[in-house]
Design a protein around this motif. Structure first.
Motif, PDB file in Angstrom:
ATOM      1  N   VAL A  39       9.347  -0.381  -6.436  1.00  0.00           N
ATOM      2  CA  VAL A  39      10.025   0.762  -5.825  1.00  0.00           C
ATOM      3  C   VAL A  39       8.976   1.639  -5.146  1.00  0.00           C
ATOM      4  O   VAL A  39       8.048   2.126  -5.792  1.00  0.00           O
ATOM      5  CB  VAL A  39      10.823   1.567  -6.865  1.00  0.00           C
ATOM      6  CG1 VAL A  39      11.499   2.762  -6.213  1.00  0.00           C
ATOM      7  CG2 VAL A  39      11.855   0.667  -7.537  1.00  0.00           C
ATOM      8  N   ILE A  40       9.141   1.823  -3.841  1.00  0.00           N
ATOM      9  CA  ILE A  40       8.119   2.479  -3.027  1.00  0.00           C
ATOM     10  C   ILE A  40       8.757   3.464  -2.046  1.00  0.00           C
ATOM     11  O   ILE A  40       9.977   3.516  -1.910  1.00  0.00           O
ATOM     12  CB  ILE A  40       7.286   1.415  -2.255  1.00  0.00           C
ATOM     13  CG1 ILE A  40       8.193   0.334  -1.606  1.00  0.00           C
ATOM     14  CG2 ILE A  40       6.294   0.728  -3.154  1.00  0.00           C
ATOM     15  CD1 ILE A  40       8.740   0.664  -0.281  1.00  0.00           C
ATOM     16  N   ASP A  41       7.919   4.248  -1.382  1.00  0.00           N
ATOM     17  CA  ASP A  41       8.372   5.071  -0.268  1.00  0.00           C
ATOM     18  C   ASP A  41       8.287   4.175   0.965  1.00  0.00           C
ATOM     19  O   ASP A  41       7.209   3.970   1.528  1.00  0.00           O
ATOM     20  CB  ASP A  41       7.476   6.295  -0.104  1.00  0.00           C
ATOM     21  CG  ASP A  41       8.013   7.287   0.925  1.00  0.00           C
ATOM     22  OD1 ASP A  41       8.640   6.826   1.909  1.00  0.00           O
ATOM     23  OD2 ASP A  41       7.814   8.494   0.752  1.00  0.00           O
ATOM     24  N   GLY A  42       9.431   3.624   1.373  1.00  0.00           N
ATOM     25  CA  GLY A  42       9.437   2.611   2.412  1.00  0.00           C
ATOM     26  C   GLY A  42       9.876   3.123   3.773  1.00  0.00           C
ATOM     27  O   GLY A  42       9.693   4.297   4.109  1.00  0.00           O
ATOM     28  N   HIS A  43      10.455   2.225   4.550  1.00  0.00           N
ATOM     29  CA  HIS A  43      10.947   2.564   5.886  1.00  0.00           C
ATOM     30  C   HIS A  43      12.336   3.180   5.796  1.00  0.00           C
ATOM     31  O   HIS A  43      12.607   4.224   6.372  1.00  0.00           O
ATOM     32  CB  HIS A  43      10.972   1.308   6.759  1.00  0.00           C
ATOM     33  CG  HIS A  43      11.380   1.558   8.177  1.00  0.00           C
ATOM     34  ND1 HIS A  43      12.697   1.739   8.556  1.00  0.00           N
ATOM     35  CD2 HIS A  43      10.649   1.647   9.322  1.00  0.00           C
ATOM     36  CE1 HIS A  43      12.758   1.928   9.858  1.00  0.00           C
ATOM     37  NE2 HIS A  43      11.528   1.879  10.356  1.00  0.00           N
TER      38      HIS A  43
ATOM     39  N   ARG B 174       0.818  -1.228   0.000  1.00  0.00           N
ATOM     40  CA  ARG B 174       0.000   0.000   0.000  1.00  0.00           C
ATOM     41  C   ARG B 174       0.845   1.270   0.000  1.00  0.00           C
ATOM     42  O   ARG B 174       0.300   2.380   0.016  1.00  0.00           O
ATOM     43  CB  ARG B 174      -0.932   0.008   1.209  1.00  0.00           C
ATOM     44  CG  ARG B 174      -0.223   0.088   2.555  1.00  0.00           C
ATOM     45  CD  ARG B 174      -1.198   0.179   3.722  1.00  0.00           C
ATOM     46  NE  ARG B 174      -0.517   0.373   4.993  1.00  0.00           N
ATOM     47  CZ  ARG B 174      -0.079  -0.591   5.795  1.00  0.00           C
ATOM     48  NH1 ARG B 174      -0.282  -1.861   5.450  1.00  0.00           N
ATOM     49  NH2 ARG B 174       0.535  -0.315   6.931  1.00  0.00           N
ATOM     50  N   ALA B 175       2.156   1.128   0.004  1.00  0.00           N
ATOM     51  CA  ALA B 175       3.041   2.295   0.116  1.00  0.00           C
ATOM     52  C   ALA B 175       2.912   3.213  -1.090  1.00  0.00           C
ATOM     53  O   ALA B 175       2.492   2.803  -2.178  1.00  0.00           O
ATOM     54  CB  ALA B 175       4.484   1.827   0.266  1.00  0.00           C
ATOM     55  N   GLU B 176       3.296   4.456  -0.881  1.00  0.00           N
ATOM     56  CA  GLU B 176       3.212   5.460  -1.942  1.00  0.00           C
ATOM     57  C   GLU B 176       4.157   5.114  -3.090  1.00  0.00           C
ATOM     58  O   GLU B 176       5.292   4.692  -2.886  1.00  0.00           O
ATOM     59  CB  GLU B 176       3.560   6.832  -1.376  1.00  0.00           C
ATOM     60  CG  GLU B 176       3.387   7.969  -2.375  1.00  0.00           C
ATOM     61  CD  GLU B 176       3.764   9.313  -1.784  1.00  0.00           C
ATOM     62  OE1 GLU B 176       3.774  10.298  -2.559  1.00  0.00           O
ATOM     63  OE2 GLU B 176       4.067   9.382  -0.578  1.00  0.00           O
ATOM     64  N   ARG B 177       3.688   5.307  -4.311  1.00  0.00           N
ATOM     65  CA  ARG B 177       4.469   5.100  -5.524  1.00  0.00           C
ATOM     66  C   ARG B 177       4.308   6.317  -6.425  1.00  0.00           C
ATOM     67  O   ARG B 177       3.452   7.149  -6.199  1.00  0.00           O
ATOM     68  CB  ARG B 177       4.001   3.844  -6.270  1.00  0.00           C
ATOM     69  CG  ARG B 177       4.323   2.545  -5.552  1.00  0.00           C
ATOM     70  CD  ARG B 177       3.515   1.373  -6.128  1.00  0.00           C
ATOM     71  NE  ARG B 177       3.979   0.092  -5.627  1.00  0.00           N
ATOM     72  CZ  ARG B 177       3.686  -0.392  -4.437  1.00  0.00           C
ATOM     73  NH1 ARG B 177       2.903   0.290  -3.615  1.00  0.00           N
ATOM     74  NH2 ARG B 177       4.144  -1.578  -4.052  1.00  0.00           N
TER      75      ARG B 177
END
Length: 527
Positions: A195-199, A128-131
């Protein structure tokens, strides 16, 4: 200036509760509440000297960390300091130290189930992370190479002092070589939304294993670009940390569970590369800590840890090296048996010319299609087509990070040259093996076998006579036991590679060969 002594007005004494310090911050504990402050420091990769920067970073950290631990991150406040000023701090619910994942691992607690739950949480978070285009731009080969170059540049001043020069050079060489040949793989990861906005900084010290599920804290907040990454890279950070803490089995469990929950199909070499990147980045941070140490013991401990982390990076880069093994020899020399054994032992893909030849002809691989010398699917044209397809498939797999074993006769030097080209074009380590056994032993094997090969004793004899010397190939005596031959082959593969690619340079254009160019003499080559 923030010091490490008690400094909050009215919070000295029993209610103060303690303090935890990192290279960039302080956490002050007051009862069941924790106040997290940023140090006014400049560490090259972050600069917190200005109060407004610290305030902005605190607010951003609150927002980002609520994605994974909304009930832990309460808000941002201004804390009064002893000198009359104030300092922005993140207000957090205090977590029980005894449930910290790092503590559990160090104590040898059975935490495989907890690690699996963490993998599930991270897989759901990544789903569900931002892409978006800006985020995706940080996940390709160019961005990853830039991150490696940045870390290597920051480590440069420790070469020959804290870190051995040869160790740093090998990390540099192996990391570059992997990236040189894996652009298609990394582009595919970007295109498929990995590729995501992760931790960005997933460490066992910042994860708490509670009865109702893990709480994952302290994401990387000071640089959005470093948090925009492949989800596999995100989880590899924790895998690295678990291995550092003495739990390689837990690291393996984490990666296996994450692959399952994300239904991901990444090659193992990519996981090794990301673990190596994380270990080396941590080695850099630890070397900086050694430089800032207040005592000789602190400096010695940090230096030893930096060396261990750099060695961990090197070891994973070695393990994740993409390899091409070409196994050749006349019929009956045991090359197919050796190819399967190597693939099973090293986790590689086998491509067999015998099977591919029949696949191209629309023949069941188990059906025999024996013909006369240089006839039918063993004509020079069919042989050239088979080898061209073999190399094209190998090149595609290598570019995707899969190591490959090519099982064919390789009696023609032109075909061997194209194998070298495939290794250069994909920046893969090449090992060539030539199987050999006494002619009478090979003849007996041919008479007794029932496999996909169509070659008989007459064909085998003609192929032996037609074979040219194979420069650089390691001869493996397959007249011994299968186990002995396999060990000899393993030794050759793990020795320095026959071909060591020089950066991204290739000696020939890295295009797929024209089938007509793969035969240098008029005779075909059944295997």
């Amino acid at each position: 200036m923030i010091a490490t002594e008690p400094l909050l007005v009215g919070m000295e004494g029993e209610a103060y509760g303690g303090l935890r310090e990192t290279h960039s911050g302080l956490v002050v504990f007051v009862g069941q509440t924790a106040y997290k402050l940023k140090k006014p420091v400049d560490l090259a990769f972050l600069d917190f000297r200005e109060p407004e920067v610290r305030r902005r970073v605190c607010r951003r950290e609150l927002e980002l960390n609520r994605r994974l631990a909304a009930d832990v991150y309460v808000g941002v406040t201004d804390l009064p300091l002893a000198d009359g000023s104030s300092e922005p701090a993140i207000v957090m619910r205090r977590m029980p130290d005894e449930r910290r994942l790092a503590t559990l691992v160090r104590r040898g607690e059975p935490v495989a189930g907890e690690v699996r739950r963490i993998a599930r949480v991270m897989a759901a978070f990544h789903a569900r992370a931002e892409r978006g285009p800006e985020i995706a731009a940080e996940g390709g080969a160019t961005a990853l190479r830039s991150r490696w170059r940045h870390n290597l540049a920051e480590v440069a001043r420790f070469r020959g002092t804290l870190l051995d020069e040869d160790l740093v050079d090998e990390v540099d060489r192996l990391s570059s070589r992997y990236l040189d040949g894996r652009e298609p793989l990394l582009a595919e990861r970007v295109d498929t939304g990995h590729v995501i906005d992760g931790h960005g900084d997933l460490l066992a010290d910042d994860i708490f294993c509670l009865p109702d599920g893990p709480r994952i804290l302290d994401c990387l907040e000071f640089d959005d670009r470093l948090r925009r990454l492949d989800g596999l890279d995100d989880v590899a950070c924790l895998a690295m940390d678990l291995e550092r803490l003495g739990g390689p089995h837990l690291a393996a469990e984490l990666m296996t569970a994450y692959r399952e929950f994300r239904a991901d199909t990444y090659p193992d070499s990519l996981a090794d590369h990301y673990v190596a990147y994380r270990a080396f980045m941590r080695a850099k941070v630890t070397a900086l800590r050694a430089e800032q140490a207040r005592t000789g013991q602190e400096a010695a401990e940090a230096t030893a840890e930096a060396v261990r982390l750099a060695e961990l990076a090197r070891d994973h880069l070695r393990r994740g090296e993409v390899r091409l093994i070409a196994i050749g020899g006349a019929p009956g020399t045991g090359k197919s048996t050796l190819a399967r054994g190597l693939a099973d032992r090293l986790g590689m893909v086998v491509l067999s010319s015998d099977r591919l030849r029949k696949e191209l002809a629309g023949i069941n691989p188990e059906d025999h299609a024996a013909t006369g010398w240089n006839e039918g699917i063993y004509s020079p044209a069919w042989t050239a087509r088979t080898y061209a397809e073999l190399l094209e498939r190998a090149t595609m797999l290598l570019a995707r990070g899969e190591s490959v074993v090519l099982d064919a006769s390789w009696t023609d030097p032109v075909q061997r040259a194209f194998v070298e080209d495939a290794a250069r074009a994909t920046s893969s380590a090449l090992t060539t093996l030539r199987c050999d056994v006494a002619p009478e032993v090979a003849a007996a094997r041919i008479a007794a076998r029932d496999d996909v090969s169509d070659a008989d004793a007459i064909v085998a004899s003609r192929m032996r006579r037609a074979e040219t010397p194979w420069r650089g190939a390691v001869t493996v005596d397959t007249g011994t036991t299968v186990a002995d031959a396999l060990e000899a082959a393993i030794s050759a593969v793990t020795a320095p590679a026959t071909y060591e690619p020089g950066g991204s340079l290739v000696s020939r254009p890295p295009s797929h060969p024209d089938p007509q160019s793969l035969t240098s003499r008029p005779e075909g080559e059944p295997t």
